[in-house]
Design an enzyme around this catalytic site. Structure first.
Site, PDB file in Angstrom:
ATOM      1  N   ASP B 338      98.215  35.101  25.570  1.00 27.40           N
ATOM      2  CA  ASP B 338      98.401  35.824  24.314  1.00 27.40           C
ATOM      3  C   ASP B 338      99.183  37.109  24.518  1.00 27.40           C
ATOM      4  OD1 ASP B 338      96.213  36.735  25.864  1.00 27.40           O
ATOM      5  OD2 ASP B 338      95.685  38.063  24.206  1.00 27.40           O
ATOM      6  N   GLU B 339      99.745  37.550  23.444  1.00 31.02           N
ATOM      7  CA  GLU B 339     100.347  38.889  23.354  1.00 31.02           C
ATOM      8  C   GLU B 339     101.258  39.233  24.537  1.00 31.02           C
ATOM      9  OE1 GLU B 339      97.195  41.375  20.722  1.00 31.02           O
ATOM     10  OE2 GLU B 339      96.774  41.323  22.862  1.00 31.02           O
TER      11      GLU B 339
END
Lengths: 690, 595
Positions: B338-339
């Site tokens: 993620d991210e």
């Protein structure tokens, strides 16, 4: 408090050595410990400790409430060791610490009672302060090598001599007394080679100084205690720095309260506002009216505060220099009272018949006032503080309105349909009762607001109608100076010229005569009138003493600032709580909002600002009990603590405040206070219990 | 997911304190016919007939025909635990009390495991059978479950049926309960990187999870802020990357203890080693792993995500995940994903060159996918399944859709399916993959080999957004796990448990087949503002609300009934030593005493 002393609050004039300890980085290998860690990795982390030289040093796991500053000192970590080296690490590198320690080593040191001003043994200096000294005494640090001192940039030596003693010099005794609004909490602390001295006017100041002293102490990696050469001159900005706990919506065990008192002292709070009863439960066990708690508490045996509990709280607070102000909120917020005292509350009606539910205290019955008189008589002897909080907030008029007897009474009294007058009537009576007990009152702001809202005509009628002189005469005769000194409510500004319709004397003459009369009566507060150049059009003569403290709790920033302005313009002392409702939580660093509040930020004269006694952080109990009280309170309340104690100019920077507060919350953890984190990060010693 | 920038937090909170005692919508306390049961069983018939229980005579025993016997120490421990929960607080009251003739008594709870493989020594998995049947009658109550996992759940239910009258006597009503979970994956995420969580806190929360019939502990063990996992292959990782190399680490023994403690409670431990972003702390102990960021022509001294262009990276990851997969027995590993912030990659000339070579143009998502693909391959090599945050899926979706078809057409799929199934993994045939190799054109085969049972963890967005995401993920055939409405680290004043209670993982638009792909949800407690001091009260009983949503029938939605049961359930947790915070004004008979 007296603010004559031109002192710099909380400034540390520290002659520091101009370098900091250089320390081997944590990547340096120490074969033995590294190996032991791997070897012992199966037996948890203690493996390393077992192997290392100073393994026997055990931090106190749990500070019993009796061991105060002792563990306080023991728990501190060096401000310089923010990165990696602690405990195990520090054990490894003990030999490698550079000799130029810039600090004074605390070797065997102890508190010494200086006798200056303490000649009279009756003052019992021992009972209060020695207790603390006893707790502060440290065992010998493990390393007592005399290190060569460090060198100041100018070439002189510094910091070699161990600090042998902290001499505490208290001018006035009063060890057995209770702190009050006028207590002197200022102190001076000076740490030089070999000697520390703490001087204060009163023991209360000494307590604050001891706290500061304990915060200055830190440890190096070896576990040796240090304190920098330091001069501290300190005094509080506001004399009333309170914290409200609500023990009605959830019962808080006494232990929770005592722990909170400890943490309050660490944050230099000095008032515990005990919102002890409310609608949901009545845990205060009254000897006079035992049914109140046996019927009104959540449980008549386990969920009450007995007289000895209350005494314990008061004494524990006293030892920390904390006042306990109880709040018995009436006439609203009294559902739980009704269970143990039938007939006290107003019966609500549905149409023509009682609905079986009850509203606020019934303000028209003499029995109500007799009951209050007896109860407050008891309360005022149980709680030694000169202030009682009478509540007076959020009175719901619907029930009063529904009750035909009340309607009748309203007519009789000429209150029309304005139930605020009925409420004021009740409050006035209650204040009279409390005043007669030689107690001062604290009230929530509604009491003030409602008076303001009363129509001008009535105000004048009160003035004209109720025979002010007779009243004054009666009161003076009764010898109640409190009322005497404050025959009014100054807040009724801006009613225009209406009053002249009712009052026949020309306004100027009236004002002059009034002032003259008040002066004659020894009334203070005139400066307020004068400062405002007598542009007040009228003066309300409500019989609430002007030294009543109004507690502002409502509204956004504009609203509470306005309220502060109004209340102080009315000559009342004021306490601020509106921005410090710590029960209200938000995701993120909400302590910053509390920190940024400026209690004197409202529009007003210097005289008005003098009337700001301080403020209170409030932790209402809807969603809080012993499971989550402490982490929700600390360190958020610490932000309020600093706002109320420290000099505003020196505490305007959020970044530096963050650093100090984050460090301080680790200190709180070391003292056993379950203070929650401000943001990502760690403490050397995490909270280890559940 | 978890990184909430400080600045965002400083948004002035305009709190309206219109009332001192802000009135929230507070549910009514009702007298629930289900007493204090939480989460509510699928079917429960509780009669009015009450039997007594006595500490001195009551026993929990293996049924004679049970396939598990005394050698099943998992159950033995559970018997002891639930006996203590049931009687531990009534010692004084009940010691000598024997009410004569006051009614019939239940003196025995027989636990009957029916499966020939009771799983006493096994680990729970996503396909574990947690169903059970409980018949309470006198003199013997019978708990029947195919596997021990169901028996654990049934013991919890049994203990929740017991109540005390005003004399301190314990009672249980004649009851018939048939129960099984609505979703197989019911997890709690704890973050031990942003703040270190001492072992005790983790263990206490495993206890609380069992009380709420949770079965997955998602251990977000490392992140940017610290690396407390002590790796035996790469000890430098925790030595340099943890907050403190001895006190703020999880040794292999700690990890083992957590896993075993969880197993004993029927809880899986899924570890998350999030890459390529969220890896700042990795770089401290593994030089060269992270991408050096450039400022102009020169390295700026800061580092970005894992460097995806170096073989050394993948060598490291191969070894590291080999270790992780042997340490954590669960069939799944959470790989994060993620991210990922591309700015550092963009700044690095070597990366740029690599992008050119690979024909990625300037689309750094392709680079990310390239990395993820290789990690997936590595993990596949360890015979683990994986979970990933939704970005991995999203990045794929955003790429050109026509390639999807190519994937389908791609000749390797069948073969892949074959590979995967023959490797012994549960595969969901309708879930053919990873959507994000998509714009690679025909090149995808070069990068792409994907297992079909990948679990997509949905965590972002508003209610509409996460519903759309759930629909998209399941439409693409992937299994989905919902967390968006259950970010319990986000707090607000009042009864915020209700919001979590009302959310439903099936509330998106989709076919039945799609809904079947939703295997559950996780409540997440990210660690920015949480450590041992406040974790437990912040999590419980708010996570209990999620537990019922994931266990009980979809139509169990009456908040008044829930509030009444949950209030009692939280008092029960408090009594069992879990500092679960109050829902609203009120009290427990036994207040929390562990200050």
């Amino acid at each position: 408090m007296t603010r004559k002393l031109k002192l710099v609050s909380f400034s540390l004039q520290t002659k520091r050595c101009a370098f900091s300890l250089t320390r081997p980085t944590s990547s340096s290998n120490h074969p033995r410990c590294r190996v032991s860690v791997l070897l012992y990795s199966d037996a948890q982390k203690q493996g390393c400790f077992l192997q290392c030289p100073r393994s026997k040093r055990v931090f106190p796991r749990r500070r019993s409430s009796a061991v105060l500053y002792r563990s306080v000192v023991a728990g501190d970590r060096s401000p310089g060791s923010g990165s990696m080296a602690t405990s195990a690490e520090s054990l490894l590198f003990r030999r490698e610490i550079p000799a130029e320690s810039p600090r004074i080593q605390l070797s065997v040191w102890q508190g010494v009672c200086s006798s200056t001003g303490m000649h009279d043994p009756r003052y019992g200096f021992q009972t209060l302060l020695q207790d603390h000294f006893f707790r502060i005494q440290r065992r010998k640090p493990l390393t007592v090598n005399n290190k060569p001192g460090c060198v100041y940039p100018d070439g002189s030596l510094c910091g070699s001599a161990p600090l042998a003693a902290l001499v505490v010099n208290v001018q006035k005794g009063g060890c057995d007394g209770f702190p009050d609004l006028n207590s002197r909490e200022d102190y001076k602390l000076s740490i030089v080679d070999g000697l520390g001295s703490l001087s204060a006017v009163s023991v209360w100041g000494a307590l604050r100084g001891l706290e500061t002293f304990s915060q200055l102490v830190y440890q190096d990696q070896e576990g040796t205690y240090y304190i920098n050469k330091t001069d501290v001159v300190d005094f509080p900005r506001f004399p009333h720095r309170g914290l409200l706990l609500d023990t009605s919506r959830h019962y808080l065990p006494v232990r929770s309260i005592l722990e909170t008192l400890d943490a309050m002292a660490y944050n230099k709070f000095n008032v515990f506002h005990w919102h002890i009863v409310d609608d949901p439960s009545f845990p205060y066990q009254s000897p006079t009216f035992p049914n109140l708690s046996s019927k009104g508490a959540f449980h008549p045996q386990t969920h009450i505060y007995t007289m000895s509990d209350v005494k314990q709280v008061i004494e524990h607070a006293r030892l920390w220099g904390i006042r306990v102000i109880p709040e018995f909120d009436t006439p609203g917020h009294t559902q739980s009272w009704g269970k143990g005292q039938p007939g006290l509350l107003t019966a609500c009606y549905k149409g023509l018949v009682p609905s079986g539910t009850f509203g606020p205290v019934n303000p028209m019955l003499n029995t109500s006032y007799q009951f209050m008189s007896m109860l407050f008589n008891e309360i005022s002897s149980v709680f030694p503080d000169s202030y009682l909080h009478l509540g007076g907030d959020e009175v719901n008029f619907a029930c009063w309105k529904s009750n035909p007897d009340i309607q009748e009474f309203m007519k009789k009294m000429g209150f029309g349909t304005d139930y605020r007058k009925l409420e004021s009537f009740y409050i006035e009576n209650l204040v009279k009762i409390v005043t007669a007990l030689n107690k001062n009152s604290l009230v929530w702001q509604e009491v003030f607001d409602n008076a303001v809202k009363l129509s001008a005509s009535t105000v004048v009628e009160v003035w004209k109608g109720s025979c002010y002189h007779c009243e004054l005469h009666r009161v003076t005769k009764a010898g109640q100076r409190a009322i005497l000194a404050s025959p009014w409510y100054l807040n009724l500004i801006g009613y225009g010229q209406d009053w002249t319709h009712y009052y026949t004397v020309d306004p100027l003459g009236f004002k002059e005569r009034l002032i003259k009369m008040l002066k004659k009566l020894g009334v203070l507060k005139l400066q307020v009138l004068e400062a405002r150049k007598l542009d007040l059009e009228i003066i309300c003569l409500q019989k609430v003493p002007a030294d009543t403290v109004v507690h502002v709790w409502k509204g956004n920033k504009e609203q509470y600032s306005q309220e502060m302005s109004n209340v102080t313009a009315g000559g009342f002392k004021v306490l601020l709580s509106a921005p410090w409702y710590l029960n209200v939580i938000n995701y993120g660093q909400d302590w910053m909002e509390a920190y940024k509040v400026e209690p004197l930020g409202f529009n007003g004269t210097a005289e008005q600002k003098q009337l700001v006694m301080g403020g209170e952080a409030c932790m209402w109990g809807e969603y809080v009990d012993a499971t989550n009280l402490t982490p929700r309170l600390w360190p958020r309340a610490g932000a309020v603590g600093e706002r109320l104690w420290s000099d505003e100019a020196q505490t305007s920077n959020l970044d530096t405040a963050y650093d100090r507060l984050a460090e301080f919350r680790c200190k709180l953890l070391r003292r056993g206070i379950r203070a929650q984190p401000l943001f990502v990060g760690y403490c050397d010693h995490e909270y280890e219990r559940i | 997911m978890a990184v909430i920038k400080l600045a965002a937090l400083l948004l002035a909170a305009s709190v309206c304190l219109c009332s001192k005692h802000k009135s929230e919508k507070v549910p009514k306390l009702v007298n629930s016919q289900y007493g204090s049961l939480w989460p509510l069983p699928q079917s429960a018939q509780i009669s009015a007939t009450a039997f007594q229980l006595s500490r001195s005579s009551f026993q929990i025993v293996h049924a004679p025909k049970s396939s598990a016997g005394p050698r099943c120490y998992l159950l033995g421990e559970a018997f002891r635990r639930y006996f203590e929960y049931t009687f531990g607080y009534s010692k004084r009251l009940n010691k000598d009390r024997k009410q004569s003739g006051a009614g019939a008594e239940v003196s025995e709870l027989q636990v009957l495991i029916t499966s020939s493989e009771p799983q006493c020594d096994g680990f729970p998995s996503v396909s574990s059978d947690e169903s059970y049947q409980l018949t309470v009658d006198q003199p013997t109550a019978v708990l029947t479950a195919p596997e021990v996992w169901g028996a654990l759940r049934g013991l919890e239910t049994f203990s929740q049926l017991v109540y005390k009258d005003e004399y301190g006597t314990l009672h249980i009503n004649k009851s018939e309960i048939k129960d099984f979970p609505r979703f197989n994956h019911r997890g709690i995420l704890l973050d031990s990187s942003r703040h270190f969580l001492p072992l005790k806190v983790i263990l206490a929360n495993l206890d609380a999870m069992a009380m709420n019939k949770y079965n997955v502990f998602h251990w977000h063990i490392v992140d940017d802020q610290s690396f407390p996992y002590q790796s035996f292959l790469f000890p430098e990782l925790s030595k340099e990357g943890s907050y403190h190399p001895y006190t703020h680490v999880y040794t292999p023994a700690d990890v083992k203890m957590v896993i075993e403690y969880a197993r004993m409670r029927g809880i899986r431990v899924i570890s998350e080693f999030d890459t390529p972003g969220h890896t700042q702390s990795w770089g401290l102990g593994q030089k060269g792993l992270l991408t050096p960021c450039y400022s102009g022509e020169k390295p700026s001294g800061t580092f970005g995500p894992v460097n995806p262009i170096l073989n050394s990276t993948y060598d490291f990851m191969t070894q590291f995940f080999k270790e992780v997969s042997s340490v954590f027995p669960d069939a799944y590993i959470h790989l994060g994903g993620d991210e990922v912030d591309f700015s550092c990659w963009k700044s690095n000339p070597d990366i740029q060159k690599f992008m050119e070579q690979q024909g990625f143009g300037t689309d750094y998502r392709k680079l990310e996918s390239y990395y993820i693909q290789r990690i997936l391959d590595i993990v596949t090599g360890t015979k683990k399944g994986y979970m990933i945050w939704q970005e991995v899926f999203d990045n794929g979706v955003k790429l050109k859709p026509d390639t999807v078809v190519e994937v389908w057409k791609g000749n390797a799929l069948e073969e892949e399916l074959h590979n995967v199934t023959s490797a012994g993994y549960t595969t969901i045939l309708s879930a053919p993959w990873y959507l994000d190799y998509i714009s690679y054109g025909q090149d995808w085969q070069k990068y792409y080999k994907l297992k079909l049972d990948t679990l997509i963890h949905v965590w972002k967005g508003s209610e509409e957004q996460y519903k759309a995401e759930m629909a998209a993920v399941t439409a693409a055939g992937f299994q989905a796990l919902l967390s968006t409405p259950w970010y319990l680290n986000r707090i607000s004043y009042g009864q915020d448990w209700q919001q979590g209670y009302k959310a439903d993982p099936h509330s998106f638009n989709g076919t039945d087949a799609q809904k079947k792909l939703v295997i559950g949800g996780e409540a997440c407690l990210w660690g920015e503002f949480v450590d041992a001091t406040n974790l437990t009260p912040r999590l419980w009983p708010r996570a209990s609300a999620v537990a019922e949503r994931l266990w009980s029938r979809k139509d169990v939605r009456d908040t008044d009934d829930a509030y009444s049961r949950l209030s009692q359930h939280r008092c029960r947790m408090v009594q069992r030593g879990i500092p679960a915070e109050p829902l609203y004004v009120g009290h427990c008979d036994y207040e929390y005493g562990g200050l």
